[in-house]
Design a protein around this motif. Structure first.
Motif, PDB file in Angstrom:
ATOM      1  N   SER A  10      -6.412   0.040  11.813  1.00 60.59           N
ATOM      2  CA  SER A  10      -5.599   1.162  12.271  1.00 60.59           C
ATOM      3  C   SER A  10      -4.438   1.491  11.344  1.00 60.59           C
ATOM      4  O   SER A  10      -3.783   2.501  11.533  1.00 60.59           O
ATOM      5  CB  SER A  10      -5.053   0.856  13.672  1.00 60.59           C
ATOM      6  N   GLU A  11      -4.169   0.675  10.349  1.00 63.74           N
ATOM      7  CA  GLU A  11      -3.052   0.904   9.438  1.00 63.74           C
ATOM      8  C   GLU A  11      -3.564   1.168   8.026  1.00 63.74           C
ATOM      9  O   GLU A  11      -4.582   0.601   7.618  1.00 63.74           O
ATOM     10  CB  GLU A  11      -2.143  -0.323   9.409  1.00 63.74           C
ATOM     11  N   PRO A  12      -2.859   2.006   7.235  1.00 68.88           N
ATOM     12  CA  PRO A  12      -3.224   2.182   5.832  1.00 68.88           C
ATOM     13  C   PRO A  12      -3.135   0.856   5.077  1.00 68.88           C
ATOM     14  O   PRO A  12      -2.376  -0.030   5.463  1.00 68.88           O
ATOM     15  CB  PRO A  12      -2.188   3.170   5.307  1.00 68.88           C
ATOM     16  N   ALA A  13      -3.900   0.725   4.034  1.00 67.55           N
ATOM     17  CA  ALA A  13      -3.901  -0.501   3.237  1.00 67.55           C
ATOM     18  C   ALA A  13      -3.955  -0.148   1.756  1.00 67.55           C
ATOM     19  O   ALA A  13      -4.422   0.921   1.386  1.00 67.55           O
ATOM     20  CB  ALA A  13      -5.096  -1.369   3.608  1.00 67.55           C
ATOM     21  N   GLU A  14      -3.458  -1.057   0.911  1.00 63.78           N
ATOM     22  CA  GLU A  14      -3.555  -0.885  -0.536  1.00 63.78           C
ATOM     23  C   GLU A  14      -4.597  -1.851  -1.072  1.00 63.78           C
ATOM     24  O   GLU A  14      -4.641  -3.007  -0.660  1.00 63.78           O
ATOM     25  CB  GLU A  14      -2.222  -1.134  -1.217  1.00 63.78           C
ATOM     26  N   ARG A  46      -4.327   3.527  -2.254  1.00 68.23           N
ATOM     27  CA  ARG A  46      -3.951   3.407  -0.836  1.00 68.23           C
ATOM     28  C   ARG A  46      -5.060   4.060  -0.017  1.00 68.23           C
ATOM     29  O   ARG A  46      -5.416   5.229  -0.238  1.00 68.23           O
ATOM     30  CB  ARG A  46      -2.619   4.087  -0.570  1.00 68.23           C
ATOM     31  N   ILE A  47      -5.622   3.311   0.915  1.00 72.33           N
ATOM     32  CA  ILE A  47      -6.696   3.843   1.757  1.00 72.33           C
ATOM     33  C   ILE A  47      -6.186   3.980   3.190  1.00 72.33           C
ATOM     34  O   ILE A  47      -5.279   3.267   3.615  1.00 72.33           O
ATOM     35  CB  ILE A  47      -7.970   2.958   1.708  1.00 72.33           C
ATOM     36  N   HIS A  48      -6.763   4.921   3.905  1.00 70.10           N
ATOM     37  CA  HIS A  48      -6.353   5.199   5.274  1.00 70.10           C
ATOM     38  C   HIS A  48      -7.565   5.070   6.199  1.00 70.10           C
ATOM     39  O   HIS A  48      -8.686   5.324   5.799  1.00 70.10           O
ATOM     40  CB  HIS A  48      -5.776   6.614   5.384  1.00 70.10           C
ATOM     41  N   PRO A  49      -7.322   4.669   7.447  1.00 68.80           N
ATOM     42  CA  PRO A  49      -8.433   4.572   8.401  1.00 68.80           C
ATOM     43  C   PRO A  49      -9.111   5.919   8.589  1.00 68.80           C
ATOM     44  O   PRO A  49      -8.482   6.968   8.476  1.00 68.80           O
ATOM     45  CB  PRO A  49      -7.756   4.137   9.705  1.00 68.80           C
ATOM     46  N   HIS A  50     -10.379   5.874   8.846  1.00 62.99           N
ATOM     47  CA  HIS A  50     -11.164   7.086   9.059  1.00 62.99           C
ATOM     48  C   HIS A  50     -11.977   6.911  10.334  1.00 62.99           C
ATOM     49  O   HIS A  50     -12.714   5.946  10.476  1.00 62.99           O
ATOM     50  CB  HIS A  50     -12.107   7.326   7.877  1.00 62.99           C
TER      51      HIS A  50
END
Length: 52
Positions: A10-14, A46-50
């Motif tokens: 649920s949180e963005p990650a690097e 940086r990736i975001h949930p989809h």
């Protein structure tokens, strides 16, 4: 590059993507950032949930 995750998040990650080559014997050899620099070439993304 395909990035998968076995569970939703649920949180963005690097993430760091290291550029290199895979040898015939399945050994990963990172490439250098430049001929005069001995640090591996990489990109931080940086990736975001989809949600589907």
């Amino acid at each position: 590059v395909k990035i998968t995750c076995s569970a939703p998040w649920s949180e963005p990650a690097e993430i760091d993507i290291v550029i290199g080559v895979l040898t015939a014997t399945s050994i990963f050899v990172p490439l250098f950032a430049s001929p005069s620099c001995f640090s591996p070439a990489h990109v931080r993304v940086r990736i975001h949930p989809h949600s589907r």
